[in-house]
Design a protein around this motif. Structure first.
Motif, mmCIF file in Angstrom:
data_model
loop_
_atom_site.group_PDB
_atom_site.id
_atom_site.type_symbol
_atom_site.label_atom_id
_atom_site.label_comp_id
_atom_site.label_asym_id
_atom_site.label_seq_id
_atom_site.Cartn_x
_atom_site.Cartn_y
_atom_site.Cartn_z
ATOM 1 N N GLU A 163 -89.641 31.081 -55.490
ATOM 2 C CA GLU A 163 -89.265 30.050 -55.858
ATOM 3 C C GLU A 163 -88.580 29.221 -54.521
ATOM 4 O O GLU A 163 -87.992 29.884 -53.614
ATOM 5 C CB GLU A 163 -88.537 29.766 -56.991
ATOM 6 C CG GLU A 163 -86.986 30.525 -56.946
ATOM 7 C CD GLU A 163 -86.419 30.673 -58.330
ATOM 8 O OE1 GLU A 163 -86.676 29.612 -59.148
ATOM 9 O OE2 GLU A 163 -85.495 31.351 -58.546
ATOM 10 N N GLY A 164 -88.838 27.977 -54.578
ATOM 11 C CA GLY A 164 -88.259 27.214 -53.393
ATOM 12 C C GLY A 164 -88.363 25.676 -53.706
ATOM 13 O O GLY A 164 -88.863 25.291 -54.521
ATOM 14 N N ARG A 165 -87.641 24.958 -52.705
ATOM 15 C CA ARG A 165 -87.736 23.430 -53.029
ATOM 16 C C ARG A 165 -87.503 22.882 -51.497
ATOM 17 O O ARG A 165 -87.276 23.578 -50.554
ATOM 18 C CB ARG A 165 -86.635 22.823 -54.166
ATOM 19 C CG ARG A 165 -85.445 23.513 -53.683
ATOM 20 C CD ARG A 165 -84.422 22.916 -54.929
ATOM 21 N NE ARG A 165 -82.963 23.087 -54.290
ATOM 22 C CZ ARG A 165 -81.905 22.585 -54.674
ATOM 23 N NH1 ARG A 165 -82.088 21.734 -55.857
ATOM 24 N NH2 ARG A 165 -80.715 22.809 -54.669
ATOM 25 N N SER A 166 -88.164 21.793 -51.256
ATOM 26 C CA SER A 166 -87.816 21.036 -50.028
ATOM 27 C C SER A 166 -87.772 19.443 -50.512
ATOM 28 O O SER A 166 -88.353 19.061 -51.460
ATOM 29 C CB SER A 166 -89.062 21.207 -49.157
ATOM 30 O OG SER A 166 -90.225 20.551 -49.588
ATOM 31 N N ALA A 167 -87.233 18.624 -49.333
ATOM 32 C CA ALA A 167 -87.363 17.373 -49.367
ATOM 33 C C ALA A 167 -87.533 16.722 -47.992
ATOM 34 O O ALA A 167 -87.451 17.358 -47.199
ATOM 35 C CB ALA A 167 -85.754 16.888 -49.916
ATOM 36 N N ASP A 168 -88.206 15.554 -48.130
ATOM 37 C CA ASP A 168 -88.639 14.803 -46.913
ATOM 38 C C ASP A 168 -88.754 13.381 -46.969
ATOM 39 O O ASP A 168 -88.272 12.936 -48.121
ATOM 40 C CB ASP A 168 -90.080 15.066 -46.814
ATOM 41 C CG ASP A 168 -91.036 14.856 -45.727
ATOM 42 O OD1 ASP A 168 -90.713 15.238 -44.609
ATOM 43 O OD2 ASP A 168 -91.799 13.686 -45.676
ATOM 44 N N ALA A 169 -88.290 12.725 -45.936
ATOM 45 C CA ALA A 169 -88.457 11.624 -45.863
ATOM 46 C C ALA A 169 -89.377 10.705 -44.424
ATOM 47 O O ALA A 169 -89.398 11.649 -43.531
ATOM 48 C CB ALA A 169 -86.889 10.864 -45.640
ATOM 49 N N ALA A 170 -89.756 9.663 -44.741
ATOM 50 C CA ALA A 170 -90.483 9.030 -43.494
ATOM 51 C C ALA A 170 -90.366 7.683 -43.391
ATOM 52 O O ALA A 170 -90.204 7.123 -44.560
ATOM 53 C CB ALA A 170 -91.750 9.578 -43.552
ATOM 54 N N GLY A 188 -88.054 13.218 -41.344
ATOM 55 C CA GLY A 188 -86.975 14.277 -41.430
ATOM 56 C C GLY A 188 -87.066 14.815 -42.614
ATOM 57 O O GLY A 188 -87.335 14.418 -43.658
ATOM 58 N N SER A 189 -85.920 15.684 -42.791
ATOM 59 C CA SER A 189 -85.720 16.395 -44.174
ATOM 60 C C SER A 189 -84.527 15.684 -44.804
ATOM 61 O O SER A 189 -84.147 15.911 -45.850
ATOM 62 C CB SER A 189 -85.320 17.649 -43.825
ATOM 63 O OG SER A 189 -86.046 18.571 -43.265
ATOM 64 N N ARG A 190 -83.904 14.610 -44.233
ATOM 65 C CA ARG A 190 -82.905 13.921 -44.767
ATOM 66 C C ARG A 190 -83.167 12.240 -44.504
ATOM 67 O O ARG A 190 -83.277 11.950 -43.253
ATOM 68 C CB ARG A 190 -81.556 14.017 -43.778
ATOM 69 C CG ARG A 190 -80.946 15.644 -44.161
ATOM 70 C CD ARG A 190 -79.890 15.943 -43.106
ATOM 71 N NE ARG A 190 -79.398 17.432 -43.479
ATOM 72 C CZ ARG A 190 -78.494 17.803 -44.463
ATOM 73 N NH1 ARG A 190 -77.888 16.890 -45.286
ATOM 74 N NH2 ARG A 190 -78.409 18.945 -44.657
ATOM 75 N N LEU A 191 -82.930 11.472 -45.545
ATOM 76 C CA LEU A 191 -83.181 10.303 -45.332
ATOM 77 C C LEU A 191 -82.281 9.511 -44.671
ATOM 78 O O LEU A 191 -82.416 8.752 -43.738
ATOM 79 C CB LEU A 191 -83.148 9.410 -46.647
ATOM 80 C CG LEU A 191 -83.291 7.924 -46.672
ATOM 81 C CD1 LEU A 191 -84.672 7.432 -46.290
ATOM 82 C CD2 LEU A 191 -83.065 7.365 -48.426
#
Length: 458
Positions: A163-170, A188-191
């Protein structure tokens, strides 16, 4: 155990009960939450958000393979998914290329997940849009700011369960002045990594510098490509060149162990932190070096293309990779080793990542962006497309005039071939794909030759 992994495990139990011990199955349960703030005419005009949980099943039974999916995740919905996939498998042709299942394998360590980006709301995105518009200082602006969150669980009948998770911002925006467009985009992975004011300043500076363009004759030009243009090169290399299916079927330029690129070129796929830590077949993802100082060292594989090529999966299976091939979606071209980028300013059309390279051009072009690129020949990866969002003539290291947009026809591997790369920028920046959550990391490039085949008047 996450809710998604629990869903995947429940489907596996249904397979064992309804299809028998001889069935091979893999299940991905994925939750995606995506939100988008769009602006045009320098004002926000749309906020949209969508959250969906999807369960995908692939079943190999009695030598035949079938797949199915559902967004109905209650007991009845899961049972219906299993029953119709079993029925579909009985009608499917024999699958001679079935590669088997991923065995139990531990995931690689991934960077920390950013909760703030996953939970970001329209106000956080609107703040960045406001900063972009204000920094453009009266120019007409348009674009978007998006955030996304993904979590998934995978299970198969061979015992793999991860299992896993990710976040993305653009953010991607343009500024316009008298028909001239300037662009700035980041991912980026952080807003919190996205600076709307810096992007607005950059886009506006390009638009102001793009007025009264001259027209140049077609021909081969020395060029500096900004990272936004280099990202298109990486996209096409990943899709058609480093694609394991294309490689196995001899439709790719890639020759492993051969110095096909300039020694200044190193290309890696860096998925950890940018996407889920495993692929659709449950294979753990990790850094994959595709080109090492000019030498092609790998292509991306799922289990099917790996079996055909006599290799191992590199963790690039997707929902359609058996049809379209496995595609690396987080390619990065390494910047100049030990380089230090100049600070970003709003002066002139040249971004900090390209400024030093422009100083080394005797006579050539500074190109911001490519668009509408299409493959003319896949084996040699000859691409045709158009420049966009700013082109400038450079003479003796100085930008001297804006240039009208031009068409090009160019083999991408040839443009990066031995002796063809005159310089690599000191800073690599993360850039979003225009249509999806794919991310490319690119510096600017100074290339010896680029084949411009037409201009605005034909």
């Amino acid at each position: 155990m996450s809710a998604e992994l629990d869903l995947a495990a429940r489907v596996i139990e249904l397979i064992r009960r309804l299809a028998g011990a001889g069935a091979q199955a893999e299940v991905v349960a994925a939750h995606s939450a995506e939100a988008l703030t769009r602006f045009a005419n320098s004002a926000i005009h749309q906020n949209v958000a969508d959250a969906t949980t999807t369960v995908r099943l692939r079943l190999h039974l009695d030598g035949r393979t079938a797949g199915g999916s559902t967004t109905v995740t209650g007991p009845a919905g899961l049972q219906a998914l299993v029953e119709r996939t079993i029925a579909a498998s009985r009608l499917s042709p024999p699958d001679q290329a079935w590669p088997g299942l991923t065995p139990p394998t531990a995931l690689r360590a991934a960077p920390a997940f950013d909760e703030a980006t996953a939970a970001a709301g329209p106000h956080e995105r609107a703040d960045r849009v406001r900063d972009f518009v204000r920094a453009a200082d009266g120019l007409e602006t348009a674009g978007f700011c998006r955030t996304s969150y993904h979590s998934a669980g995978f299970a198969n009948t061979a015992g793999q369960a991860v299992e896993g998770r990710s976040a993305d911002a653009a953010m991607d925006g343009i500024a316009r002045l008298d028909g001239a467009d300037g662009v700035a985009r980041r991912a980026g992975s952080r807003l919190s990594e996205l600076d709307g004011a810096a992007l607005g300043t950059r886009a506006a500076a390009k638009a102001r510098a793009g007025g009264r363009p001259v027209e140049l004759p077609p021909g081969r030009y020395e060029v500096v490509l900004e990272p936004t243009a280099v990202a298109d090169i990486l996209d096409n290399l990943a899709t058609f060149g480093f694609n394991g299916k294309a490689y196995a079927q001899h439709q790719s330029f890639a020759e492993l162990g051969v110095p096909q690129f300039d020694p200044a070129v190193t290309i890696r796929d860096e998925p950890l932190g940018a996407t889920l830590p495993f692929d659709q077949e449950g294979t753990p993802r990790d850094t994959l070096v595709l080109v090492d100082r000019g030498t092609t060292t790998a292509v991306s594989h799922d289990r099917t293309s790996a079996a055909e090529a006599g290799a191992a999966s590199t963790g690039h299976a997707g929902a359609a990779s058996r049809s379209w091939g496995p595609i690396a979606s987080n390619l990065g071209l390494a910047p100049e080793p030990g380089g230090h980028a100049a600070p970003e300013t709003g002066e002139g059309p040249t971004a900090a990542s390209a400024r030093t390279l422009v100083g080394g051009v005797r006579r050539g072009l500074l190109i911001t962006d490519f668009w509408y690129t299409r493959v003319l020949d896949q084996k040699s990866l000859v691409i045709t497309g158009l420049t966009r969002n700013g082109v400038w003539l450079v003479e003796d290291g100085e930008v001297t005039a804006a240039v009208g947009n031009m068409r090009f026809t160019q083999s991408y591997p040839q443009a990066l071939g031995p002796g063809a790369v005159l310089g690599v920028g000191a800073e690599a920046i993360a850039l979003p794909d225009r249509w999806s959550g794919v991310r490319y990391t690119a510096p600017a490039l100074h290339l010896k030759s680029w084949n411009l085949t037409g201009n605005a008047s034909g």
